[in-house]
Design a protein around this motif. Structure first.
Motif, mmCIF file in Angstrom:
data_model
loop_
_atom_site.group_PDB
_atom_site.id
_atom_site.type_symbol
_atom_site.label_atom_id
_atom_site.label_comp_id
_atom_site.label_asym_id
_atom_site.label_seq_id
_atom_site.Cartn_x
_atom_site.Cartn_y
_atom_site.Cartn_z
ATOM 1 N N ASP A 78 0.769 -1.218 -0.034
ATOM 2 C CA ASP A 78 0.067 -0.212 0.011
ATOM 3 C C ASP A 78 1.005 1.141 0.112
ATOM 4 O O ASP A 78 0.402 2.182 -0.601
ATOM 5 C CB ASP A 78 -0.991 -0.255 1.313
ATOM 6 C CG ASP A 78 -2.082 -0.972 1.008
ATOM 7 O OD1 ASP A 78 -2.420 -1.569 0.069
ATOM 8 O OD2 ASP A 78 -2.848 -1.173 2.155
ATOM 9 N N THR A 79 2.061 1.259 0.802
ATOM 10 C CA THR A 79 2.756 2.306 0.691
ATOM 11 C C THR A 79 3.380 2.751 -0.557
ATOM 12 O O THR A 79 3.712 3.872 -1.187
ATOM 13 C CB THR A 79 4.047 2.235 1.578
ATOM 14 O OG1 THR A 79 3.644 1.855 2.824
ATOM 15 C CG2 THR A 79 5.156 3.179 1.633
ATOM 16 N N TYR A 80 3.897 1.556 -1.376
ATOM 17 C CA TYR A 80 4.430 1.928 -2.775
ATOM 18 C C TYR A 80 3.459 2.206 -3.951
ATOM 19 O O TYR A 80 3.712 2.298 -5.029
ATOM 20 C CB TYR A 80 5.762 1.201 -2.917
ATOM 21 C CG TYR A 80 5.587 -0.473 -3.300
ATOM 22 C CD1 TYR A 80 4.652 -1.045 -4.279
ATOM 23 C CD2 TYR A 80 6.543 -1.343 -2.453
ATOM 24 C CE1 TYR A 80 4.702 -2.325 -4.344
ATOM 25 C CE2 TYR A 80 6.389 -2.609 -2.865
ATOM 26 C CZ TYR A 80 5.529 -2.998 -3.791
ATOM 27 O OH TYR A 80 5.506 -4.297 -4.027
ATOM 28 N N ARG A 81 2.126 1.678 -3.514
ATOM 29 C CA ARG A 81 1.286 1.416 -4.580
ATOM 30 C C ARG A 81 1.014 3.040 -5.440
ATOM 31 O O ARG A 81 1.068 4.231 -4.575
ATOM 32 C CB ARG A 81 -0.293 1.204 -4.059
ATOM 33 C CG ARG A 81 -1.210 1.462 -5.264
ATOM 34 C CD ARG A 81 -2.536 0.523 -4.872
ATOM 35 N NE ARG A 81 -2.388 -0.773 -4.573
ATOM 36 C CZ ARG A 81 -2.366 -1.571 -3.284
ATOM 37 N NH1 ARG A 81 -3.009 -0.637 -2.517
ATOM 38 N NH2 ARG A 81 -2.165 -2.546 -3.136
ATOM 39 N N GLY A 82 1.407 2.927 -6.780
ATOM 40 C CA GLY A 82 0.978 4.123 -7.425
ATOM 41 C C GLY A 82 2.320 5.059 -7.247
ATOM 42 O O GLY A 82 2.466 6.117 -8.208
ATOM 43 N N CYS A 117 4.580 10.540 7.655
ATOM 44 C CA CYS A 117 3.360 10.306 8.840
ATOM 45 C C CYS A 117 2.577 9.085 8.369
ATOM 46 O O CYS A 117 2.450 8.760 7.171
ATOM 47 C CB CYS A 117 2.495 11.449 9.163
ATOM 48 S SG CYS A 117 3.412 12.937 9.754
ATOM 49 N N ASN A 118 1.802 8.450 9.417
ATOM 50 C CA ASN A 118 1.020 7.179 9.014
ATOM 51 C C ASN A 118 -0.505 8.148 8.992
ATOM 52 O O ASN A 118 -1.227 7.637 8.295
ATOM 53 C CB ASN A 118 1.163 6.235 10.014
ATOM 54 C CG ASN A 118 0.336 4.955 9.383
ATOM 55 O OD1 ASN A 118 0.287 4.789 8.221
ATOM 56 N ND2 ASN A 118 -0.246 4.156 10.323
ATOM 57 N N VAL A 119 -0.669 8.734 10.291
ATOM 58 C CA VAL A 119 -1.997 9.228 10.342
ATOM 59 C C VAL A 119 -2.269 10.375 9.666
ATOM 60 O O VAL A 119 -1.734 11.529 9.573
ATOM 61 C CB VAL A 119 -2.165 9.602 11.919
ATOM 62 C CG1 VAL A 119 -3.621 9.985 12.092
ATOM 63 C CG2 VAL A 119 -2.031 8.095 12.860
ATOM 64 N N VAL A 120 -3.615 10.342 8.899
ATOM 65 C CA VAL A 120 -3.701 11.315 7.880
ATOM 66 C C VAL A 120 -4.347 12.318 8.708
ATOM 67 O O VAL A 120 -4.965 12.341 9.594
ATOM 68 C CB VAL A 120 -4.674 10.824 6.801
ATOM 69 C CG1 VAL A 120 -5.007 11.823 5.660
ATOM 70 C CG2 VAL A 120 -3.955 9.604 5.838
ATOM 71 N N GLY A 121 -3.924 13.795 8.077
ATOM 72 C CA GLY A 121 -4.381 14.906 8.938
ATOM 73 C C GLY A 121 -3.962 15.093 10.270
ATOM 74 O O GLY A 121 -4.426 16.121 10.975
ATOM 75 N N SER A 122 -2.729 14.461 10.824
ATOM 76 C CA SER A 122 -2.446 14.433 12.089
ATOM 77 C C SER A 122 -1.753 15.898 12.070
ATOM 78 O O SER A 122 -1.389 16.773 11.206
ATOM 79 C CB SER A 122 -1.584 13.288 12.300
ATOM 80 O OG SER A 122 -0.520 13.293 11.696
ATOM 81 N N ALA A 159 -0.125 3.041 5.957
ATOM 82 C CA ALA A 159 0.216 1.697 6.783
ATOM 83 C C ALA A 159 -1.229 1.089 7.409
ATOM 84 O O ALA A 159 -1.325 -0.028 7.706
ATOM 85 C CB ALA A 159 1.086 1.779 7.490
ATOM 86 N N GLY A 160 -2.278 2.033 7.526
ATOM 87 C CA GLY A 160 -3.337 1.530 8.159
ATOM 88 C C GLY A 160 -3.446 1.854 9.617
ATOM 89 O O GLY A 160 -2.064 1.941 10.057
ATOM 90 N N PRO A 161 -4.335 1.902 10.197
ATOM 91 C CA PRO A 161 -4.267 2.093 11.810
ATOM 92 C C PRO A 161 -3.173 1.231 12.373
ATOM 93 O O PRO A 161 -3.350 0.010 12.320
ATOM 94 C CB PRO A 161 -5.411 1.915 12.339
ATOM 95 C CG PRO A 161 -6.550 1.651 10.995
ATOM 96 C CD PRO A 161 -5.771 1.542 9.978
#
Ligand code: M6R
Length: 366
Positions: free
Chosen positions: A22-26, A131-136, A150-152
């Motif tokens: 998921d990290t490298y997708r796209g 970052c992992n958490v979107v909008g943090s 990475a997901g939660p």
């Protein structure tokens, strides 16, 4: 919500193949020979003119930063400094024009990292966030950045955040190395193809559960544990030790393997388990001689080796095989058995794996 796993940590360990892809997708377009990252592409002159990269982070994210140091220096030939955010922010740090600051944080809420970013910005630096958490908070405070996707991550012990942070750092280093002409086309293409294969190699590695449980059962009552690695795997040794101490409360330390003879070797006796990362490409012969030194002092050796290894197998008490890969990507594999080992030891000791004592998932106070 643990999807049948006993703990979030185990679930998250097992999510890593997906998390990494998921990290490298796209972003990783291996067949086209392209790395596409909007936030890097939009600031490409800044990245290409960077005289230095300063990485700020805490805990496991700081360990990912150390892997980043090896990646950026080795592949993109950009000098790197990796700083504990808590030290950086109070040191009156020197930040020059053409320095880039990269802040790494799973939660995006770590107080010291956030303060380090604000300081760097006040001194005119361009700050890029991973970052992992979107909008943090950190994602919002940085000038630009890349999410790990990475997901939660619920378990207090960070696992998939670490491997996905390293994936982002690898993508950036490879892109810059290629654009700067430090990497030949063919080397670049090899790297891309190899990175693409990492999720399936992690998947393969995750099948070694029972082997690791056996080792965990033998050493679960050890009061101390030493982790050694060199080069790219030195930060993995630090991370392995942190994982063990935070969830099982066993005292553990990570060292660059060659530093052993400058002190820690005094600790070695027949009751000291030493986990050594001895993969084929990373200074292999030198690590083998470190292993011999431990053995002659009767230390117990658990070695992480490359599939098909013969030399270390003869000396070590236990070996855990990992698939072969580029040295630069070996942390993505070598860290997996160390996560599992600390998980099983903690479970066998009856510890609260997902919520260890005294720890919070994100440290929002300094
Ligand atoms: O959310 P962050 O990545 O900023 O968190 C940094 C550290 O607090 C975190 O990595 C901590 O060390 C973990 N408990 C390690 O497993």
């Amino acid at each position: 919500e643990k999807s049948g796993y006993d703990h979030f940590m185990l679930k998250e360990i097992h999510e890593q193949p997906h998390a990494i892809s998921d990290t490298y997708r796209g972003r990783l377009l291996a067949d086209k020979g392209i790395i596409k990252m909007g936030s890097v592409d939009n600031n490409i002159t800044k990245f290409l003119n960077a005289k230095r990269i300063i990485i700020v982070a805490c805990g496991t994210s700081w360990h990912a930063g150390l892997v980043g140091e090896y990646l950026f220096e080795d592949i993109a030939r950009i000098p790197v400094e990796v700083e504990y955010a808590s030290e950086f922010r109070y040191r009156n740090p020197i930040i020059n024009k053409n320095d880039i600051v990269i802040a790494i944080s799973q939660s995006g809420e770590t107080a010291d990292t956030l303060a380090a970013i604000k300081l760097a910005k006040s001194k005119g630096a361009f700050v890029f966030g991973i970052c992992n958490v979107v909008g943090s908070s950190i994602a919002r405070e940085t000038d630009s950045g890349a999410y790990t996707h990475a997901g939660p991550e619920i378990g207090v012990a960070s696992t998939k955040a670490f491997t996905t942070q390293i994936t982002v750092l690898s993508l950036i280093a490879l892109k810059l190395g290629h654009l700067k002409g430090e990497l030949s086309n063919s080397k670049f293409h090899n790297y891309l193809q190899e990175l693409k294969l990492i999720p399936s190699k992690v998947e393969e590695l995750l099948k070694i559960n029972t082997e690791i449980e056996k080792i965990a059962a033998i050493y679960k009552d050890a009061p101390n544990c030493l982790y050694l690695g060199r080069g790219y795997n030195f930060p993995v040794a630090l991370e392995g030790a942190l994982k063990l101490k935070e969830i099982s409360y066993i005292h553990a330390e990570g060292y660059p393997a060659a530093e052993m003879k400058h002190g820690p070797i005094a600790l070695i006796d027949e009751s000291m388990p030493v986990i050594v990362i001895a993969t084929k490409k990373g200074h292999y012969e030198k690590v083998v001689s470190n292993i011999q030194e431990i053995k002659s002092r009767k230390g117990k050796i658990i070695a992480i080796v490359t599939e098909g290894d013969v030399l270390v197998k003869e000396i070590a008490d236990h070996v855990i095989e990992i698939p072969e890969t580029e040295e630069a990507f070996s942390p993505l594999l070598s860290t997996i058995p160390l996560q599992l080992l600390s998980y099983y030891i903690a479970v066998m000791r009856g510890c609260n794996v997902d919520q260890p004592r005294n720890l919070a998932k994100s440290v929002t106070v300094e």
